[in-house]
Design a protein around this motif. Structure first.
Motif, PDB file in Angstrom:
ATOM      1  N   GLU A 189       0.844  -1.183   0.000  1.00 47.49           N
ATOM      2  CA  GLU A 189       0.000   0.000   0.000  1.00 47.49           C
ATOM      3  C   GLU A 189       0.887   1.243   0.000  1.00 47.49           C
ATOM      4  O   GLU A 189       2.019   1.218   0.470  1.00 47.49           O
ATOM      5  N   PRO A 190       0.348   2.373  -0.540  1.00 49.43           N
ATOM      6  CA  PRO A 190       1.182   3.595  -0.530  1.00 49.43           C
ATOM      7  C   PRO A 190       1.379   4.125   0.892  1.00 49.43           C
ATOM      8  O   PRO A 190       0.431   4.190   1.679  1.00 49.43           O
ATOM      9  N   THR A 191       2.626   4.472   1.200  1.00 52.63           N
ATOM     10  CA  THR A 191       2.972   5.068   2.498  1.00 52.63           C
ATOM     11  C   THR A 191       3.978   6.182   2.263  1.00 52.63           C
ATOM     12  O   THR A 191       4.646   6.224   1.221  1.00 52.63           O
ATOM     13  N   HIS A 192       4.066   7.099   3.199  1.00 52.92           N
ATOM     14  CA  HIS A 192       4.943   8.262   3.012  1.00 52.92           C
ATOM     15  C   HIS A 192       6.413   7.850   2.887  1.00 52.92           C
ATOM     16  O   HIS A 192       6.889   6.956   3.614  1.00 52.92           O
ATOM     17  N   ARG A 193       7.082   8.502   1.996  1.00 54.04           N
ATOM     18  CA  ARG A 193       8.513   8.278   1.844  1.00 54.04           C
ATOM     19  C   ARG A 193       9.265   8.758   3.105  1.00 54.04           C
ATOM     20  O   ARG A 193       8.831   9.679   3.781  1.00 54.04           O
ATOM     21  N   HIS A 194      10.405   8.161   3.370  1.00 53.39           N
ATOM     22  CA  HIS A 194      11.350   8.543   4.414  1.00 53.39           C
ATOM     23  C   HIS A 194      10.857   8.287   5.834  1.00 53.39           C
ATOM     24  O   HIS A 194      11.619   8.477   6.777  1.00 53.39           O
ATOM     25  N   LEU A 195       9.604   7.887   6.001  1.00 54.66           N
ATOM     26  CA  LEU A 195       9.135   7.579   7.352  1.00 54.66           C
ATOM     27  C   LEU A 195       9.444   6.120   7.677  1.00 54.66           C
ATOM     28  O   LEU A 195       9.423   5.253   6.787  1.00 54.66           O
ATOM     29  N   PRO A 196       9.729   5.810   8.939  1.00 52.92           N
ATOM     30  CA  PRO A 196      10.266   4.477   9.268  1.00 52.92           C
ATOM     31  C   PRO A 196       9.228   3.354   9.215  1.00 52.92           C
ATOM     32  O   PRO A 196       9.611   2.184   9.080  1.00 52.92           O
ATOM     33  N   TYR A 197       7.913   3.674   9.330  1.00 51.68           N
ATOM     34  CA  TYR A 197       6.917   2.613   9.383  1.00 51.68           C
ATOM     35  C   TYR A 197       5.770   2.925   8.419  1.00 51.68           C
ATOM     36  O   TYR A 197       5.469   4.089   8.138  1.00 51.68           O
ATOM     37  N   CYS A 198       5.109   1.849   7.939  1.00 48.27           N
ATOM     38  CA  CYS A 198       3.981   1.977   7.011  1.00 48.27           C
ATOM     39  C   CYS A 198       2.767   2.520   7.756  1.00 48.27           C
ATOM     40  O   CYS A 198       2.463   2.094   8.882  1.00 48.27           O
ATOM     41  N   SER A 199       2.049   3.446   7.126  1.00 50.78           N
ATOM     42  CA  SER A 199       0.861   4.038   7.752  1.00 50.78           C
ATOM     43  C   SER A 199      -0.351   3.116   7.675  1.00 50.78           C
ATOM     44  O   SER A 199      -1.391   3.396   8.296  1.00 50.78           O
ATOM     45  N   HIS A 200      -0.257   1.971   6.933  1.00 48.97           N
ATOM     46  CA  HIS A 200      -1.374   1.026   6.812  1.00 48.97           C
ATOM     47  C   HIS A 200      -1.158  -0.191   7.698  1.00 48.97           C
ATOM     48  O   HIS A 200      -2.025  -0.522   8.524  1.00 48.97           O
ATOM     49  N   CYS A 201      -0.023  -0.862   7.518  1.00 47.88           N
ATOM     50  CA  CYS A 201       0.206  -2.104   8.266  1.00 47.88           C
ATOM     51  C   CYS A 201       1.212  -1.963   9.393  1.00 47.88           C
ATOM     52  O   CYS A 201       1.375  -2.890  10.189  1.00 47.88           O
ATOM     53  N   GLY A 202       1.930  -0.860   9.445  1.00 47.77           N
ATOM     54  CA  GLY A 202       2.897  -0.640  10.524  1.00 47.77           C
ATOM     55  C   GLY A 202       4.215  -1.351  10.345  1.00 47.77           C
ATOM     56  O   GLY A 202       5.042  -1.367  11.271  1.00 47.77           O
ATOM     57  N   ALA A 203       4.454  -1.957   9.181  1.00 45.26           N
ATOM     58  CA  ALA A 203       5.717  -2.666   8.955  1.00 45.26           C
ATOM     59  C   ALA A 203       6.864  -1.671   8.807  1.00 45.26           C
ATOM     60  O   ALA A 203       6.696  -0.575   8.288  1.00 45.26           O
ATOM     61  N   ALA A 204       8.049  -2.066   9.276  1.00 43.81           N
ATOM     62  CA  ALA A 204       9.240  -1.217   9.159  1.00 43.81           C
ATOM     63  C   ALA A 204       9.644  -1.097   7.701  1.00 43.81           C
ATOM     64  O   ALA A 204       9.607  -2.083   6.949  1.00 43.81           O
ATOM     65  N   GLN A 205      10.021   0.107   7.308  1.00 40.78           N
ATOM     66  CA  GLN A 205      10.419   0.367   5.925  1.00 40.78           C
ATOM     67  C   GLN A 205      11.938   0.470   5.843  1.00 40.78           C
ATOM     68  O   GLN A 205      12.596   0.966   6.765  1.00 40.78           O
ATOM     69  N   LEU A 206      12.494   0.005   4.769  1.00 36.39           N
ATOM     70  CA  LEU A 206      13.935   0.071   4.552  1.00 36.39           C
ATOM     71  C   LEU A 206      14.262   1.284   3.706  1.00 36.39           C
ATOM     72  O   LEU A 206      13.657   1.485   2.654  1.00 36.39           O
ATOM     73  N   GLU A 207      15.217   2.079   4.193  1.00 34.65           N
ATOM     74  CA  GLU A 207      15.689   3.244   3.434  1.00 34.65           C
ATOM     75  C   GLU A 207      17.090   2.945   2.947  1.00 34.65           C
ATOM     76  O   GLU A 207      17.998   2.683   3.749  1.00 34.65           O
ATOM     77  N   VAL A 208      17.279   2.967   1.654  1.00 33.61           N
ATOM     78  CA  VAL A 208      18.587   2.704   1.068  1.00 33.61           C
ATOM     79  C   VAL A 208      19.243   4.026   0.733  1.00 33.61           C
ATOM     80  O   VAL A 208      18.793   4.749  -0.156  1.00 33.61           O
ATOM     81  N   ALA A 209      20.337   4.346   1.477  1.00 33.90           N
ATOM     82  CA  ALA A 209      21.093   5.573   1.256  1.00 33.90           C
ATOM     83  C   ALA A 209      20.169   6.780   1.114  1.00 33.90           C
ATOM     84  O   ALA A 209      20.107   7.409   0.052  1.00 33.90           O
ATOM     85  N   PRO A 210      19.349   7.111   2.147  1.00 31.13           N
ATOM     86  CA  PRO A 210      18.439   8.246   2.032  1.00 31.13           C
ATOM     87  C   PRO A 210      19.196   9.554   1.842  1.00 31.13           C
ATOM     88  O   PRO A 210      20.230   9.791   2.462  1.00 31.13           O
TER      89      PRO A 210
END
Length: 443
Positions: free
Chosen positions: A415-436
């Motif tokens: 699902e779409p979630t905000h860029r650069h934020l650490p967790y998904c706004s829908h499921c709460g899963a941790a997001q991986l940032e590659v060289a932000p």
């Protein structure tokens, strides 16, 4: 080095990261609201930077002069050391320091003119509005000098000594001139030229008599000098001053205090200059972060430049602190205790420590200033573009000002979630940032 060790790859990666950081720094310093500055604005900001840098260095120079220097705190050290460690014999050193204590007047200066400030008063005046105080031993030294200078008979003997020494020098120069001209005047006499037509000041017939008369006068003046010097040495104030000068305990205490002052002076100056710079760094950092949160573009740009300009001399002072003062001496003492007089080992310690400190500083700046997640969280809460910081229309998925996509697919639920934020706004899963990449400032 083992085969396959990725040293060149690590070096290349570090070089690319450094280049990327420099480009981001330049981009951040030359953009306003996500757009490059025009030439006129860039010229203005460069002039502002120069004014800021000049004033920062002026303030650092002023605060470095606030504490008394070792020479100001111990104004007697140089003269006292010269007296104690001089190469001449004791009598000559006694006479020299006594005569330096008596003020000299110019040939045409009236004796009734206003007295000069005392040595003690000048030392105290130099320490006014400064951090620290003048050494009590040097104030006692100055008090002896003032008492000697206040005696009319000592000043009279000083004038007579100066006049006698001047006459001796003049007569000796006169004798040297007569001797240098004697051969020419003798040739004139052999040639039968009358004395009235001689081009020399003293004819050959009178040269010997003139030299003998001058030598007799020189002898009388030297005897007068010996008598005056003896009177100067035997004066009560002179004897008191000389006893003070030859008191070993006082001299050794002054030398130890002076050595301590010289040891700590560089560290003290660097500490005060660091205290001068730290409020500028912290204040500019707080203003910059506040401006980013509020969306004040120009304020964020100016505060960013103030932060960079403040960090330049701070880094220079940190590098200077690593080479002088207490830190360097402690490291040097530790190296000497462990490895003898191998002073070059201190440089190895610095080669190891300085990169570690630099990396720690970079991590700190990344966490405080360049952290994209902190900026993204603030901009999402305020409904602003994650890239340029401008206000977004309600429900906008792309910024109408810069075209930046505000959402990305969640790595778990897609699902779409905000860029650069650490967790998904829908499921709460941790997001991986590659060289932000750091977000562009929104001053």
């Amino acid at each position: 080095m083992p085969q396959g060790f990725p040293f060149s790859a690590l070096l290349t990666r570090a070089w690319r990261r450094l280049g990327r950081s420099i480009r981001e720094l330049l981009q951040r310093s030359g953009t306003l609201n996500g757009e490059p500055l025009n030439k006129a604005s860039l010229l203005v900001i460069v002039l502002v930077d120069l004014v800021l840098l000049v004033n920062i260095f002026s303030g650092m120079a002023a605060i470095a002069e606030w504490p008394l220097s070792p020479q100001q705190a111990f104004p007697c050290q140089a003269e006292w050391s010269l007296y104690r460690d001089g190469d001449s014999d004791r009598r000559e050193r006694d006479l020299a320091i006594l005569r330096r204590a008596i003020p000299r007047r110019g040939p045409g200066e009236p004796q009734a003119s206003a007295p000069d400030p005392s040595v003690r008063a000048r030392a105290l005046e130099a320490s006014r509005d400064h951090l620290g105080r003048v050494s009590p031993l040097c104030l006692e030294f100055a008090g002896h000098q003032d008492r000697i200078a206040a005696q009319p008979e000592l000043r009279q003997w000083q004038r007579e000594l100066d006049a006698a020494e001047t006459d001796i020098t003049r007569l000796e120069q006169r004798n040297a001139a007569i001797r240098s001209q004697y051969d020419s005047s003798l040739l004139e006499r052999i040639a039968g030229q009358p004395d009235s037509r001689s081009i020399q000041e003293v004819p050959a017939s009178q040269a010997r008599r003139q030299i003998d008369a001058n030598n007799a006068r020189i002898g009388a003046l030297r005897a007068e000098v010996v008598t005056l010097n003896q009177q100067l040495l035997e004066a009560r104030e002179s004897q008191s001053f000389l006893r003070f000068l030859n008191r070993s305990s006082g001299y050794e205490a002054m030398e130890r205090a002076f050595a301590r002052a010289e040891f700590w002076a560089p560290s003290q100056r660097l500490l005060l200059q660091g205290l001068f710079l730290m409020p500028l760094v912290l204040l500019s950092l707080l203003i910059h972060r506040h401006a980013l949160r509020r969306g004040h573009g120009l304020l964020a740009l100016v505060s960013w430049h103030l932060l960079v300009i403040s960090l330049i001399p701070l880094l220079l002072k940190l590098a200077e602190a690593a080479q002088v003062g207490a830190l360097f001496e402690l490291l040097l003492a530790a190296v000497r205790a462990i490895a003898g007089n191998l002073r070059f080992l201190v440089n190895y310690l610095y080669l190891l420590a300085v990169p570690l400190v630099g990396f720690a500083l970079i991590r700190l700046l990344q966490a405080l200033v360049f952290n994209p997640r902190l900026q993204a969280a603030e901009r999402v809460q305020r409904g602003r573009c994650l890239h340029c910081g401008r206000r977004l229309p309600s429900g906008g998925r792309h910024c109408p000002h810069c075209g930046y996509a505000q959402f990305r697919a969640c790595v778990h639920c897609l699902e779409p979630t905000h860029r650069h934020l650490p967790y998904c706004s829908h499921c709460g899963a941790a997001q991986l940032e590659v060289a932000p990449r750091p977000l562009s400032p929104r001053p």
